[in-house]
Design a protein around this motif. Structure first.
Motif, PDB file in Angstrom:
ATOM      1  N   ALA A 167     -17.333 -10.605   0.983  1.00 44.31           N
ATOM      2  CA  ALA A 167     -16.427 -11.169  -0.026  1.00 44.31           C
ATOM      3  C   ALA A 167     -15.610 -10.039  -0.649  1.00 44.31           C
ATOM      4  O   ALA A 167     -16.162  -9.027  -1.062  1.00 44.31           O
ATOM      5  CB  ALA A 167     -17.235 -11.900  -1.086  1.00 44.31           C
ATOM      6  N   VAL A 168     -14.302 -10.201  -0.682  1.00 46.30           N
ATOM      7  CA  VAL A 168     -13.477  -9.220  -1.387  1.00 46.30           C
ATOM      8  C   VAL A 168     -13.138  -9.781  -2.767  1.00 46.30           C
ATOM      9  O   VAL A 168     -13.092 -11.000  -2.943  1.00 46.30           O
ATOM     10  CB  VAL A 168     -12.188  -8.861  -0.608  1.00 46.30           C
ATOM     11  CG1 VAL A 168     -12.518  -8.205   0.717  1.00 46.30           C
ATOM     12  CG2 VAL A 168     -11.295 -10.053  -0.411  1.00 46.30           C
ATOM     13  N   PRO A 169     -12.922  -8.906  -3.748  1.00 49.47           N
ATOM     14  CA  PRO A 169     -12.627  -9.384  -5.101  1.00 49.47           C
ATOM     15  C   PRO A 169     -11.417 -10.321  -5.137  1.00 49.47           C
ATOM     16  O   PRO A 169     -10.460 -10.120  -4.391  1.00 49.47           O
ATOM     17  CB  PRO A 169     -12.340  -8.100  -5.878  1.00 49.47           C
ATOM     18  CG  PRO A 169     -13.023  -7.011  -5.102  1.00 49.47           C
ATOM     19  CD  PRO A 169     -12.971  -7.442  -3.668  1.00 49.47           C
ATOM     20  N   ALA A 170     -11.503 -11.315  -5.997  1.00 50.82           N
ATOM     21  CA  ALA A 170     -10.383 -12.252  -6.170  1.00 50.82           C
ATOM     22  C   ALA A 170      -9.128 -11.471  -6.531  1.00 50.82           C
ATOM     23  O   ALA A 170      -9.184 -10.502  -7.282  1.00 50.82           O
ATOM     24  CB  ALA A 170     -10.714 -13.254  -7.275  1.00 50.82           C
ATOM     25  N   GLY A 171      -8.011 -11.889  -5.966  1.00 51.11           N
ATOM     26  CA  GLY A 171      -6.740 -11.246  -6.289  1.00 51.11           C
ATOM     27  C   GLY A 171      -6.413 -10.043  -5.423  1.00 51.11           C
ATOM     28  O   GLY A 171      -5.350  -9.438  -5.568  1.00 51.11           O
ATOM     29  N   THR A 172      -7.312  -9.682  -4.516  1.00 54.83           N
ATOM     30  CA  THR A 172      -7.044  -8.562  -3.609  1.00 54.83           C
ATOM     31  C   THR A 172      -5.926  -8.956  -2.648  1.00 54.83           C
ATOM     32  O   THR A 172      -5.959 -10.043  -2.069  1.00 54.83           O
ATOM     33  CB  THR A 172      -8.308  -8.198  -2.799  1.00 54.83           C
ATOM     34  OG1 THR A 172      -9.343  -7.814  -3.703  1.00 54.83           O
ATOM     35  CG2 THR A 172      -8.040  -7.052  -1.832  1.00 54.83           C
ATOM     36  N   LEU A 173      -4.955  -8.078  -2.493  1.00 58.65           N
ATOM     37  CA  LEU A 173      -3.887  -8.305  -1.514  1.00 58.65           C
ATOM     38  C   LEU A 173      -4.347  -7.705  -0.189  1.00 58.65           C
ATOM     39  O   LEU A 173      -4.961  -6.642  -0.164  1.00 58.65           O
ATOM     40  CB  LEU A 173      -2.592  -7.628  -1.967  1.00 58.65           C
ATOM     41  CG  LEU A 173      -2.044  -8.094  -3.325  1.00 58.65           C
ATOM     42  CD1 LEU A 173      -0.805  -7.299  -3.705  1.00 58.65           C
ATOM     43  CD2 LEU A 173      -1.733  -9.584  -3.289  1.00 58.65           C
ATOM     44  N   ILE A 174      -4.051  -8.387   0.911  1.00 66.01           N
ATOM     45  CA  ILE A 174      -4.541  -7.953   2.215  1.00 66.01           C
ATOM     46  C   ILE A 174      -3.370  -7.771   3.185  1.00 66.01           C
ATOM     47  O   ILE A 174      -2.513  -8.651   3.312  1.00 66.01           O
ATOM     48  CB  ILE A 174      -5.560  -8.972   2.767  1.00 66.01           C
ATOM     49  CG1 ILE A 174      -6.746  -9.070   1.810  1.00 66.01           C
ATOM     50  CG2 ILE A 174      -6.033  -8.568   4.167  1.00 66.01           C
ATOM     51  CD1 ILE A 174      -7.614 -10.289   2.012  1.00 66.01           C
ATOM     52  N   PHE A 175      -3.342  -6.607   3.831  1.00 63.77           N
ATOM     53  CA  PHE A 175      -2.286  -6.276   4.794  1.00 63.77           C
ATOM     54  C   PHE A 175      -2.913  -5.727   6.068  1.00 63.77           C
ATOM     55  O   PHE A 175      -4.026  -5.204   6.044  1.00 63.77           O
ATOM     56  CB  PHE A 175      -1.340  -5.215   4.213  1.00 63.77           C
ATOM     57  CG  PHE A 175      -0.517  -5.689   3.051  1.00 63.77           C
ATOM     58  CD1 PHE A 175       0.711  -6.305   3.249  1.00 63.77           C
ATOM     59  CD2 PHE A 175      -0.971  -5.524   1.749  1.00 63.77           C
ATOM     60  CE1 PHE A 175       1.483  -6.754   2.176  1.00 63.77           C
ATOM     61  CE2 PHE A 175      -0.203  -5.963   0.663  1.00 63.77           C
ATOM     62  CZ  PHE A 175       1.023  -6.576   0.879  1.00 63.77           C
ATOM     63  N   ASP A 176      -2.165  -5.816   7.169  1.00 57.79           N
ATOM     64  CA  ASP A 176      -2.659  -5.293   8.439  1.00 57.79           C
ATOM     65  C   ASP A 176      -2.869  -3.783   8.391  1.00 57.79           C
ATOM     66  O   ASP A 176      -3.839  -3.259   8.901  1.00 57.79           O
ATOM     67  CB  ASP A 176      -1.699  -5.637   9.586  1.00 57.79           C
ATOM     68  CG  ASP A 176      -1.823  -7.096   9.996  1.00 57.79           C
ATOM     69  OD1 ASP A 176      -2.860  -7.716   9.694  1.00 57.79           O
ATOM     70  OD2 ASP A 176      -0.878  -7.609  10.622  1.00 57.79           O
ATOM     71  N   ASP A 177      -1.895  -3.078   7.780  1.00 58.96           N
ATOM     72  CA  ASP A 177      -1.953  -1.617   7.744  1.00 58.96           C
ATOM     73  C   ASP A 177      -1.008  -1.086   6.679  1.00 58.96           C
ATOM     74  O   ASP A 177      -0.341  -1.858   5.979  1.00 58.96           O
ATOM     75  CB  ASP A 177      -1.611  -1.029   9.123  1.00 58.96           C
ATOM     76  CG  ASP A 177      -0.254  -1.512   9.660  1.00 58.96           C
ATOM     77  OD1 ASP A 177       0.597  -2.000   8.865  1.00 58.96           O
ATOM     78  OD2 ASP A 177      -0.039  -1.402  10.877  1.00 58.96           O
ATOM     79  N   LEU A 178      -0.960   0.235   6.544  1.00 60.03           N
ATOM     80  CA  LEU A 178      -0.125   0.851   5.521  1.00 60.03           C
ATOM     81  C   LEU A 178       1.359   0.562   5.751  1.00 60.03           C
ATOM     82  O   LEU A 178       2.113   0.388   4.792  1.00 60.03           O
ATOM     83  CB  LEU A 178      -0.387   2.361   5.490  1.00 60.03           C
ATOM     84  CG  LEU A 178       0.302   3.149   4.379  1.00 60.03           C
ATOM     85  CD1 LEU A 178       0.030   2.558   3.005  1.00 60.03           C
ATOM     86  CD2 LEU A 178      -0.119   4.610   4.437  1.00 60.03           C
TER      87      LEU A 178
END
Length: 178
Positions: A156-167
């Motif tokens: 589980a990642v914290p709520a509100g975490t933005l997720i991207f493939d890479d930098l």
């Protein structure tokens, strides 16, 4: 000031469970150097906060770490950009320091250096510790799927975490939206 803070291993360069112990082992993830340079050219300051417990463990020495960071600065400069402050924690996990992520000490050091508030700043990492360090000081936690990111996403990642493939994808979003 537009400030972006990055974790190093697994975000900028490939990570290894055996630690990145030499300049030869320090290999940039495709697109990461270009991403930092693009952001820099667009007026962003890009800083780095990295746990380097391999120093405490004796896997490499400070001149070796400096050589990696010199190379990082040089590669970004070759792309017409400039990398900002690099802060590292040299301590092992049991030393009780304030800088080792998930503690936010390095983020506070960067904020003090640039005289900015941390609230809302993006901190990009690939581990749970990175996300927790961001949350501890009201930064926006950003997870990339490189490095340990995919594994981190499996929990589980914290709520509100933005997720991207890479930098590179993070940079594209920031350059597009600002």
């Amino acid at each position: 000031m537009k400030l972006l803070i990055l974790d190093r291993d697994g975000v900028i360069n490939y990570d290894s469970d055996a630690y990145i112990k030499s300049l030869e082992e320090w290999i940039p993830i495709p697109g990461s150097i270009e991403a930092i340079a693009q952001l820099s050219r667009a007026g962003w300051t890009v800083a780095v906060a990295t746990n380097q417990s391999g120093l405490a463990r004796g896997y490499y020495d400070l001149p070796t770490l400096d050589a990696m960071h010199t190379r990082l600065h040089e590669l970004v400069a070759e792309q017409g950009g400039e990398l900002g402050l690099i802060v590292f924690c040299p301590h092992g996990p049991d030393e009780g320091c304030d800088c080792r992520k998930p503690k936010p000490g390095m983020l506070k050091t960067i904020a003090a250096h640039y005289r900015v508030a941390l609230a809302g700043l993006w901190f990009v990492g690939d581990s749970r510790g990175d996300l927790e360090a961001a949350l501890a000081v009201d930064c926006q936690p950003v997870l990339v799927k490189t490095g340990k990111g995919q594994q981190t996403l499996g929990n589980a990642v914290p709520a509100g975490t933005l997720i991207f493939d890479d930098l590179a994808a993070v940079a594209a979003q920031l350059l597009h939206s600002h």
